[in-house]
Design a protein around this motif. Sequence first.
Motif, PDB file in Angstrom:
ATOM      1  N   GLY A  42      42.056 -36.508 -17.592  1.00  0.00           N
ATOM      2  CA  GLY A  42      42.228 -37.877 -17.284  1.00  0.00           C
ATOM      3  C   GLY A  42      41.676 -38.430 -15.823  1.00  0.00           C
ATOM      4  O   GLY A  42      41.247 -39.443 -15.710  1.00  0.00           O
ATOM      5  N   ALA A  43      41.736 -37.473 -15.126  1.00  0.00           N
ATOM      6  CA  ALA A  43      41.411 -37.622 -13.714  1.00  0.00           C
ATOM      7  C   ALA A  43      39.881 -37.855 -13.768  1.00  0.00           C
ATOM      8  O   ALA A  43      39.343 -38.699 -12.990  1.00  0.00           O
ATOM      9  CB  ALA A  43      41.860 -36.290 -12.729  1.00  0.00           C
ATOM     10  N   ALA A  44      39.142 -37.035 -14.325  1.00  0.00           N
ATOM     11  CA  ALA A  44      37.849 -37.048 -14.634  1.00  0.00           C
ATOM     12  C   ALA A  44      37.204 -38.506 -15.248  1.00  0.00           C
ATOM     13  O   ALA A  44      36.397 -38.960 -14.489  1.00  0.00           O
ATOM     14  CB  ALA A  44      37.157 -35.899 -15.385  1.00  0.00           C
ATOM     15  N   ALA A  45      38.030 -38.840 -16.195  1.00  0.00           N
ATOM     16  CA  ALA A  45      37.737 -40.015 -16.920  1.00  0.00           C
ATOM     17  C   ALA A  45      38.020 -41.320 -15.789  1.00  0.00           C
ATOM     18  O   ALA A  45      37.108 -42.029 -15.870  1.00  0.00           O
ATOM     19  CB  ALA A  45      38.627 -40.377 -18.047  1.00  0.00           C
ATOM     20  N   MET A  46      38.907 -41.240 -15.091  1.00  0.00           N
ATOM     21  CA  MET A  46      39.185 -42.410 -14.084  1.00  0.00           C
ATOM     22  C   MET A  46      38.126 -42.303 -12.847  1.00  0.00           C
ATOM     23  O   MET A  46      37.785 -43.316 -12.272  1.00  0.00           O
ATOM     24  CB  MET A  46      40.646 -42.243 -13.439  1.00  0.00           C
ATOM     25  N   VAL A  47      37.745 -41.240 -12.572  1.00  0.00           N
ATOM     26  CA  VAL A  47      36.791 -41.248 -11.468  1.00  0.00           C
ATOM     27  C   VAL A  47      35.161 -41.769 -11.997  1.00  0.00           C
ATOM     28  O   VAL A  47      34.702 -42.617 -11.420  1.00  0.00           O
ATOM     29  CB  VAL A  47      36.425 -39.624 -11.003  1.00  0.00           C
ATOM     30  N   ILE A  48      34.786 -41.421 -13.405  1.00  0.00           N
ATOM     31  CA  ILE A  48      33.663 -42.136 -13.854  1.00  0.00           C
ATOM     32  C   ILE A  48      33.945 -43.617 -14.124  1.00  0.00           C
ATOM     33  O   ILE A  48      32.962 -44.219 -13.746  1.00  0.00           O
ATOM     34  CB  ILE A  48      33.450 -41.376 -15.413  1.00  0.00           C
ATOM     35  N   VAL A  49      35.049 -44.039 -14.407  1.00  0.00           N
ATOM     36  CA  VAL A  49      35.430 -45.462 -14.688  1.00  0.00           C
ATOM     37  C   VAL A  49      35.195 -46.098 -13.435  1.00  0.00           C
ATOM     38  O   VAL A  49      34.717 -47.095 -13.250  1.00  0.00           O
ATOM     39  CB  VAL A  49      36.599 -45.582 -15.343  1.00  0.00           C
ATOM     40  N   GLY A  50      35.894 -45.441 -12.426  1.00  0.00           N
ATOM     41  CA  GLY A  50      35.778 -45.801 -10.808  1.00  0.00           C
ATOM     42  C   GLY A  50      34.476 -45.925 -10.266  1.00  0.00           C
ATOM     43  O   GLY A  50      34.236 -46.890  -9.626  1.00  0.00           O
ATOM     44  N   LEU A  51      33.494 -45.024 -10.499  1.00  0.00           N
ATOM     45  CA  LEU A  51      32.175 -45.074 -10.159  1.00  0.00           C
ATOM     46  C   LEU A  51      31.227 -46.047 -10.794  1.00  0.00           C
ATOM     47  O   LEU A  51      30.549 -46.953 -10.016  1.00  0.00           O
ATOM     48  CB  LEU A  51      31.437 -43.640 -10.212  1.00  0.00           C
ATOM     49  N   ALA A  52      31.823 -46.541 -12.100  1.00  0.00           N
ATOM     50  CA  ALA A  52      30.986 -47.622 -12.643  1.00  0.00           C
ATOM     51  C   ALA A  52      31.345 -49.134 -12.188  1.00  0.00           C
ATOM     52  O   ALA A  52      30.564 -49.927 -12.098  1.00  0.00           O
ATOM     53  CB  ALA A  52      31.326 -47.435 -14.322  1.00  0.00           C
ATOM     54  N   GLY A 175      40.823 -50.654  -8.197  1.00  0.00           N
ATOM     55  CA  GLY A 175      40.004 -50.143  -8.998  1.00  0.00           C
ATOM     56  C   GLY A 175      40.844 -48.795  -9.730  1.00  0.00           C
ATOM     57  O   GLY A 175      42.012 -48.829  -9.801  1.00  0.00           O
ATOM     58  N   THR A 176      39.980 -47.906 -10.262  1.00  0.00           N
ATOM     59  CA  THR A 176      40.592 -47.102 -10.894  1.00  0.00           C
ATOM     60  C   THR A 176      40.756 -45.437 -10.202  1.00  0.00           C
ATOM     61  O   THR A 176      41.531 -44.568 -10.825  1.00  0.00           O
ATOM     62  CB  THR A 176      40.020 -46.704 -12.375  1.00  0.00           C
ATOM     63  N   LEU A 177      40.348 -45.381  -9.052  1.00  0.00           N
ATOM     64  CA  LEU A 177      40.284 -44.093  -8.371  1.00  0.00           C
ATOM     65  C   LEU A 177      41.584 -43.733  -7.781  1.00  0.00           C
ATOM     66  O   LEU A 177      41.913 -42.538  -8.113  1.00  0.00           O
ATOM     67  CB  LEU A 177      39.311 -44.403  -6.905  1.00  0.00           C
ATOM     68  N   PRO A 178      42.827 -44.573  -7.703  1.00  0.00           N
ATOM     69  CA  PRO A 178      43.914 -44.310  -7.513  1.00  0.00           C
ATOM     70  C   PRO A 178      44.742 -43.609  -8.892  1.00  0.00           C
ATOM     71  O   PRO A 178      45.591 -42.786  -8.723  1.00  0.00           O
ATOM     72  CB  PRO A 178      44.775 -45.575  -7.277  1.00  0.00           C
ATOM     73  N   LEU A 179      44.132 -44.053  -9.890  1.00  0.00           N
ATOM     74  CA  LEU A 179      44.776 -43.365 -11.380  1.00  0.00           C
ATOM     75  C   LEU A 179      44.088 -41.894 -11.315  1.00  0.00           C
ATOM     76  O   LEU A 179      44.835 -41.054 -11.876  1.00  0.00           O
ATOM     77  CB  LEU A 179      44.282 -44.235 -12.504  1.00  0.00           C
ATOM     78  N   ALA A 180      42.874 -41.666 -10.725  1.00  0.00           N
ATOM     79  CA  ALA A 180      42.467 -40.350 -10.827  1.00  0.00           C
ATOM     80  C   ALA A 180      43.635 -39.590  -9.826  1.00  0.00           C
ATOM     81  O   ALA A 180      43.811 -38.279 -10.183  1.00  0.00           O
ATOM     82  CB  ALA A 180      41.216 -40.345 -10.117  1.00  0.00           C
ATOM     83  N   VAL A 181      43.881 -39.932  -8.779  1.00  0.00           N
ATOM     84  CA  VAL A 181      44.967 -39.271  -7.914  1.00  0.00           C
ATOM     85  C   VAL A 181      45.916 -39.083  -8.558  1.00  0.00           C
ATOM     86  O   VAL A 181      46.736 -37.937  -8.524  1.00  0.00           O
ATOM     87  CB  VAL A 181      45.252 -39.908  -6.731  1.00  0.00           C
ATOM     88  N   ASN A 182      46.710 -40.066  -9.428  1.00  0.00           N
ATOM     89  CA  ASN A 182      47.897 -39.922 -10.242  1.00  0.00           C
ATOM     90  C   ASN A 182      47.765 -38.532 -11.193  1.00  0.00           C
ATOM     91  O   ASN A 182      48.686 -37.691 -11.353  1.00  0.00           O
ATOM     92  CB  ASN A 182      48.077 -41.220 -11.044  1.00  0.00           C
ATOM     93  N   GLN A 183      46.610 -38.589 -11.800  1.00  0.00           N
ATOM     94  CA  GLN A 183      46.210 -37.547 -12.827  1.00  0.00           C
ATOM     95  C   GLN A 183      46.308 -36.189 -12.243  1.00  0.00           C
ATOM     96  O   GLN A 183      46.880 -35.178 -12.557  1.00  0.00           O
ATOM     97  CB  GLN A 183      45.066 -37.693 -13.562  1.00  0.00           C
ATOM     98  N   LEU A 184      45.375 -36.010 -10.889  1.00  0.00           N
ATOM     99  CA  LEU A 184      45.433 -34.722 -10.338  1.00  0.00           C
ATOM    100  C   LEU A 184      46.749 -34.280  -9.648  1.00  0.00           C
ATOM    101  O   LEU A 184      46.924 -33.206  -9.624  1.00  0.00           O
ATOM    102  CB  LEU A 184      44.349 -34.861  -9.211  1.00  0.00           C
ATOM    103  N   THR A 185      47.652 -35.179  -9.251  1.00  0.00           N
ATOM    104  CA  THR A 185      48.890 -34.994  -8.848  1.00  0.00           C
ATOM    105  C   THR A 185      49.675 -34.147 -10.081  1.00  0.00           C
ATOM    106  O   THR A 185      50.327 -33.043  -9.677  1.00  0.00           O
ATOM    107  CB  THR A 185      49.438 -35.904  -8.437  1.00  0.00           C
ATOM    108  N   GLY A 186      49.541 -34.842 -11.159  1.00  0.00           N
ATOM    109  CA  GLY A 186      49.977 -34.172 -12.271  1.00  0.00           C
ATOM    110  C   GLY A 186      49.618 -32.738 -12.616  1.00  0.00           C
ATOM    111  O   GLY A 186      50.354 -31.901 -13.008  1.00  0.00           O
ATOM    112  N   SER A 214      44.061 -35.453 -25.823  1.00  0.00           N
ATOM    113  CA  SER A 214      45.384 -35.715 -25.096  1.00  0.00           C
ATOM    114  C   SER A 214      45.202 -36.492 -24.089  1.00  0.00           C
ATOM    115  O   SER A 214      45.823 -37.731 -23.729  1.00  0.00           O
ATOM    116  CB  SER A 214      46.498 -34.910 -25.331  1.00  0.00           C
ATOM    117  N   GLY A 215      44.288 -36.048 -23.080  1.00  0.00           N
ATOM    118  CA  GLY A 215      44.148 -36.621 -21.564  1.00  0.00           C
ATOM    119  C   GLY A 215      43.699 -37.882 -21.767  1.00  0.00           C
ATOM    120  O   GLY A 215      43.839 -38.716 -21.027  1.00  0.00           O
ATOM    121  N   LEU A 216      42.347 -37.885 -22.424  1.00  0.00           N
ATOM    122  CA  LEU A 216      41.788 -39.207 -22.598  1.00  0.00           C
ATOM    123  C   LEU A 216      42.701 -40.392 -23.288  1.00  0.00           C
ATOM    124  O   LEU A 216      42.621 -41.346 -22.552  1.00  0.00           O
ATOM    125  CB  LEU A 216      40.540 -39.083 -23.580  1.00  0.00           C
ATOM    126  N   LEU A 217      43.666 -39.932 -24.188  1.00  0.00           N
ATOM    127  CA  LEU A 217      44.327 -40.879 -24.506  1.00  0.00           C
ATOM    128  C   LEU A 217      45.347 -41.433 -23.523  1.00  0.00           C
ATOM    129  O   LEU A 217      45.456 -42.414 -23.473  1.00  0.00           O
ATOM    130  CB  LEU A 217      45.176 -40.400 -25.959  1.00  0.00           C
TER     131      LEU A 217
END
Length: 281
Positions: A42-52, A175-186, A214-217
């Motif tokens: 999930g964190a990786a997906a949010m980073v990719i979306v955030g870079l886009a 953007g979505t980079l904060p969501l990556a932090v959310n996932q990394l914290t988890g 599961s992570g992508l969903l």
Amino acid sequence: MSIGITLALLAAVGYGAADFVGGAGARRAPTMSIVFIGQLTGAAAMVIVGLASPGTPTPADFGWALLAGLGSAAGSIFLLRGLSRGRMALVAPTSAVSAAVLPVLAGLAGGERPVALVWIGLVLALPGIWLVSRQVPDGAGPSSGGRGAFTDGLLGGLGFGVLFVALGQIPESAGTLPLAVNQLTGALVTIAVATVLRQTWRPGRGAAGWGITSGLLGASGSLAFVEAGHLADLGVVAVLASLYPAVTVLLARTLLGERLGAGQHLGLVCCSAAVGLIAAG
């Protein structure tokens, strides 16, 4: 139906499908490893979306993301503790309902005032969530009643409620980079909890596919939730997203042939009516 309502329902689909996949995978691989892989994915997906589509997050946005990650981790810990004691019949519905109530109270405190029809839908959704989440004990395990089961469910739900409230504070501009932090914290909390409990968290071949899916969903659910929060009241979005147990139950019924109890059928009816009322409002 407004775009905000649609996105909130898509969040429920994402969360519910993630729970179904994670639960199915936990029958074949260590639970903590699936959770860990899912969080990293999930964190990786949010980073990719955030870079886009980069945003301009502030330190406060990352702070809310950190709080969301801690809430999600705490919710999972208490929920798993309650379920591991064989108290699913009380833990799961208590958790689901309390997760929905906290954001409603936060929204009211922030000045949200839903119209009457939406209020009726919100009130109807709560028993629907309870009923559809409730599993009838088979008598093979420990008792499903008692103060401990209620406490585990309540604390788990409060954790998930904090997740919803915190995600609702992240603005569209972040953007979505904060969501990556959310996932990394988890992911970090998963390592810590697994280490304390002496459970396996390191990725294994059997857990990879389940964890990634599961992570992508789950990440798609969080993304839809945040976007919905920009278009609709937090309380409404959180209650609709909290319908995710209905998605899990329906997937189990459709794909695994699991039977539904009379209470779950009634719960699905209540949830459907609640969605209709909220959408009409």
